[in-house]
Design a protein around this motif. Structure first.
Motif, PDB file in Angstrom:
ATOM      1  N   PRO A 149       0.926  -1.179  -0.150  1.00 18.50           N
ATOM      2  CA  PRO A 149      -0.200   0.153  -0.025  1.00 18.50           C
ATOM      3  C   PRO A 149       0.847   1.378  -0.079  1.00 18.50           C
ATOM      4  O   PRO A 149       0.474   2.358  -0.697  1.00 18.50           O
ATOM      5  N   GLY A 150       1.967   1.271   0.818  1.00 22.59           N
ATOM      6  CA  GLY A 150       2.811   2.313   0.802  1.00 22.59           C
ATOM      7  C   GLY A 150       3.504   2.673  -0.437  1.00 22.59           C
ATOM      8  O   GLY A 150       3.466   3.749  -0.916  1.00 22.59           O
ATOM      9  N   ASN A 151       4.032   1.635  -1.378  1.00 22.80           N
ATOM     10  CA  ASN A 151       4.257   1.936  -3.004  1.00 22.80           C
ATOM     11  C   ASN A 151       3.257   2.312  -3.773  1.00 22.80           C
ATOM     12  O   ASN A 151       3.516   3.360  -4.628  1.00 22.80           O
ATOM     13  N   GLU A 152       1.996   1.953  -3.456  1.00 20.56           N
ATOM     14  CA  GLU A 152       0.973   2.381  -4.161  1.00 20.56           C
ATOM     15  C   GLU A 152       0.741   3.880  -4.154  1.00 20.56           C
ATOM     16  O   GLU A 152       0.494   4.625  -4.947  1.00 20.56           O
ATOM     17  N   ILE A 153       0.761   4.190  -2.876  1.00 21.35           N
ATOM     18  CA  ILE A 153       0.536   5.666  -2.487  1.00 21.35           C
ATOM     19  C   ILE A 153       1.795   6.546  -2.918  1.00 21.35           C
ATOM     20  O   ILE A 153       1.426   7.515  -3.597  1.00 21.35           O
ATOM     21  N   PHE A 154       2.915   5.899  -2.882  1.00 26.65           N
ATOM     22  CA  PHE A 154       4.041   6.722  -3.289  1.00 26.65           C
ATOM     23  C   PHE A 154       4.124   6.870  -5.058  1.00 26.65           C
ATOM     24  O   PHE A 154       4.150   7.862  -5.461  1.00 26.65           O
ATOM     25  N   ASP A 155       3.522   5.757  -5.709  1.00 28.62           N
ATOM     26  CA  ASP A 155       3.508   6.066  -7.096  1.00 28.62           C
ATOM     27  C   ASP A 155       2.513   6.857  -7.657  1.00 28.62           C
ATOM     28  O   ASP A 155       2.788   7.692  -8.249  1.00 28.62           O
ATOM     29  N   ALA A 156       1.127   6.787  -6.811  1.00 30.82           N
ATOM     30  CA  ALA A 156       0.148   7.510  -7.215  1.00 30.82           C
ATOM     31  C   ALA A 156       0.515   9.262  -7.111  1.00 30.82           C
ATOM     32  O   ALA A 156       0.202  10.051  -7.706  1.00 30.82           O
ATOM     33  N   LEU A 157       1.159   9.465  -5.914  1.00 33.70           N
ATOM     34  CA  LEU A 157       1.530  10.899  -5.682  1.00 33.70           C
ATOM     35  C   LEU A 157       2.546  11.475  -6.829  1.00 33.70           C
ATOM     36  O   LEU A 157       2.385  12.600  -7.253  1.00 33.70           O
ATOM     37  N   ARG A 158       3.617  10.773  -7.199  1.00 35.91           N
ATOM     38  CA  ARG A 158       4.553  10.917  -8.247  1.00 35.91           C
ATOM     39  C   ARG A 158       3.646  11.196  -9.528  1.00 35.91           C
ATOM     40  O   ARG A 158       4.097  12.024 -10.291  1.00 35.91           O
ATOM     41  N   VAL A 159       3.075  10.210  -9.873  1.00 36.52           N
ATOM     42  CA  VAL A 159       2.278  10.422 -11.117  1.00 36.52           C
ATOM     43  C   VAL A 159       1.338  11.825 -11.261  1.00 36.52           C
ATOM     44  O   VAL A 159       1.339  12.553 -12.237  1.00 36.52           O
ATOM     45  N   ALA A 160       0.650  11.925 -10.010  1.00 35.47           N
ATOM     46  CA  ALA A 160       0.023  13.324 -10.030  1.00 35.47           C
ATOM     47  C   ALA A 160       0.794  14.539 -10.161  1.00 35.47           C
ATOM     48  O   ALA A 160       0.255  15.292 -10.825  1.00 35.47           O
ATOM     49  N   GLN A 161       1.929  14.203  -9.362  1.00 35.57           N
ATOM     50  CA  GLN A 161       2.976  15.425  -9.715  1.00 35.57           C
ATOM     51  C   GLN A 161       3.125  15.733 -10.979  1.00 35.57           C
ATOM     52  O   GLN A 161       3.339  16.920 -11.599  1.00 35.57           O
ATOM     53  N   VAL A 162       3.857  14.498 -11.908  1.00 38.75           N
ATOM     54  CA  VAL A 162       4.141  14.501 -13.300  1.00 38.75           C
ATOM     55  C   VAL A 162       2.973  15.055 -14.042  1.00 38.75           C
ATOM     56  O   VAL A 162       3.172  16.005 -14.977  1.00 38.75           O
ATOM     57  N   LEU A 163       1.734  14.784 -13.950  1.00 41.55           N
ATOM     58  CA  LEU A 163       0.790  15.085 -14.479  1.00 41.55           C
ATOM     59  C   LEU A 163       0.394  16.807 -14.252  1.00 41.55           C
ATOM     60  O   LEU A 163      -0.027  17.588 -15.412  1.00 41.55           O
ATOM     61  N   ARG A 164       0.572  17.343 -13.039  1.00 41.10           N
ATOM     62  CA  ARG A 164       0.525  18.758 -12.763  1.00 41.10           C
ATOM     63  C   ARG A 164       1.539  19.423 -13.660  1.00 41.10           C
ATOM     64  O   ARG A 164       1.345  20.475 -14.056  1.00 41.10           O
ATOM     65  N   ILE A 165       2.844  18.905 -13.486  1.00 41.70           N
ATOM     66  CA  ILE A 165       3.840  19.661 -14.255  1.00 41.70           C
ATOM     67  C   ILE A 165       3.679  19.450 -15.656  1.00 41.70           C
ATOM     68  O   ILE A 165       3.891  20.521 -16.608  1.00 41.70           O
ATOM     69  N   ALA A 166       3.284  18.524 -16.317  1.00 45.25           N
ATOM     70  CA  ALA A 166       3.282  18.481 -17.847  1.00 45.25           C
ATOM     71  C   ALA A 166       2.041  19.088 -18.319  1.00 45.25           C
ATOM     72  O   ALA A 166       2.070  19.630 -19.537  1.00 45.25           O
ATOM     73  N   GLY A 167       1.014  19.367 -17.619  1.00 53.75           N
ATOM     74  CA  GLY A 167      -0.049  20.200 -18.133  1.00 53.75           C
ATOM     75  C   GLY A 167      -1.223  19.067 -18.688  1.00 53.75           C
ATOM     76  O   GLY A 167      -0.712  18.177 -19.101  1.00 53.75           O
ATOM     77  N   ASP A 168      -2.103  19.709 -19.096  1.00 54.81           N
ATOM     78  CA  ASP A 168      -3.232  19.013 -19.825  1.00 54.81           C
ATOM     79  C   ASP A 168      -3.587  19.489 -21.156  1.00 54.81           C
ATOM     80  O   ASP A 168      -4.360  19.006 -22.076  1.00 54.81           O
ATOM     81  N   GLY A 169      -2.626  20.658 -21.767  1.00 53.98           N
ATOM     82  CA  GLY A 169      -2.896  21.210 -23.000  1.00 53.98           C
ATOM     83  C   GLY A 169      -4.189  22.097 -23.118  1.00 53.98           C
ATOM     84  O   GLY A 169      -4.476  22.408 -24.241  1.00 53.98           O
ATOM     85  N   GLU A 170      -4.978  22.290 -21.971  1.00 55.55           N
ATOM     86  CA  GLU A 170      -6.119  22.949 -22.322  1.00 55.55           C
ATOM     87  C   GLU A 170      -5.818  24.362 -22.944  1.00 55.55           C
ATOM     88  O   GLU A 170      -5.017  25.106 -22.397  1.00 55.55           O
ATOM     89  N   GLY A 171      -6.524  24.671 -23.829  1.00 55.04           N
ATOM     90  CA  GLY A 171      -6.275  25.910 -24.690  1.00 55.04           C
ATOM     91  C   GLY A 171      -5.316  26.052 -25.460  1.00 55.04           C
ATOM     92  O   GLY A 171      -5.274  27.056 -26.324  1.00 55.04           O
ATOM     93  N   ALA A 172      -4.656  25.072 -25.500  1.00 55.06           N
ATOM     94  CA  ALA A 172      -3.381  25.001 -26.489  1.00 55.06           C
ATOM     95  C   ALA A 172      -3.772  24.583 -27.834  1.00 55.06           C
ATOM     96  O   ALA A 172      -2.988  24.603 -28.896  1.00 55.06           O
ATOM     97  N   GLY A 173      -4.862  23.898 -28.282  1.00 51.68           N
ATOM     98  CA  GLY A 173      -5.289  23.307 -29.217  1.00 51.68           C
ATOM     99  C   GLY A 173      -4.834  21.945 -29.711  1.00 51.68           C
ATOM    100  O   GLY A 173      -5.153  21.422 -30.776  1.00 51.68           O
TER     101      GLY A 173
END
Length: 213
Positions: free
Chosen positions: A34-58
């Motif tokens: 469970p600890g590994n799952e939490i650690f993985d999920a937190l990092r993936v969320a941070q990567v997504l926040r940094i990478a952005g979602d392209g909203e408004g970029a077309g």
């Protein structure tokens, strides 16, 4: 930005295995599942926040996951609509990634040797550069990855944020932000700071650079 064409398998090199083959392996010691799952999920969320979602970029953000290992980050980004190229020096790791599918385009290549006909919105190297002990090889990989970032795009690498070098055993060498900046800023990228993983005693986090010229 037009959607890129498929990767050319004839252009791939062969090399030593590498990459974040198991996301949790870089976490604090002694984590249970469970600890590994939490650690993985937190990092993936941070990567997504940094990478952005392209909203408004077309266009959907185009991402390179360098030394992708088992492709966890690559698949997570692809599920969120990103266009993902993922490379790893280990042919067996890339074979497993391709078998899992999930959207990314995979190639066998060293970080220092990957060439692309397009530039990326985000170039990502998670928990790999501090495993490159040789300084010349580390710099060659970092400089090549930086060269693949488009104007206003981001280079995202992970390491600690200590004032000096920190060796952990004989397989890990953490370098300070100053060394990353010295290698990358002359190439036209501005340092945007450090964001720690923020999970238990882990000292690793994201160093983010943005191409300004």
């Amino acid at each position: 930005m037009s959607e890129p064409r498929p990767l050319d398998p004839l252009a791939y090199g062969d090399g030593r295995p590498g990459g974040h083959e198991d996301l949790g392996r870089d976490g604090p010691g002694g984590l249970d599942r469970p600890g590994n799952e939490i650690f993985d999920a937190l990092r993936v969320a941070q990567v997504l926040r940094i990478a952005g979602d392209g909203e408004g970029a077309g266009d959907r953000p185009l991402v390179l996951d360098a030394s992708c290992g088992e492709g966890h980050f690559a698949r997570a980004l692809a599920r969120c609509g990103h266009l993902v190229d993922a490379i790893d020096a280990g042919p067996s790791a890339v074979d497993r990634c391709r078998a899992l599918g999930g959207g990314p385009r995979y190639a066998v290549a060293e970080m220092s040797q990957w060439r692309s006909p397009w530039l990326y919105d985000v170039v990502l190297a998670v928990d790999v550069l501090f495993r490159v002990l040789d300084d010349a090889a580390w710099r060659a990989a970092l400089v090549n990855l930086a060269s693949l970032v488009r104007l206003t795009g981001r280079l995202v690498v992970t390491d600690e944020d200590a004032p000096g070098r920190v060796a952990r055993g004989d397989r890990v060498l953490h370098r300070p932000a100053a060394e990353y900046r010295a290698a990358v800023e002359p190439l036209g990228l501005r340092y945007g700071g450090f964001t720690p993983y923020g999970f238990r005693e882990s000292r690793v986090g994201f160093h983010v650079f943005t191409r300004t010229s």
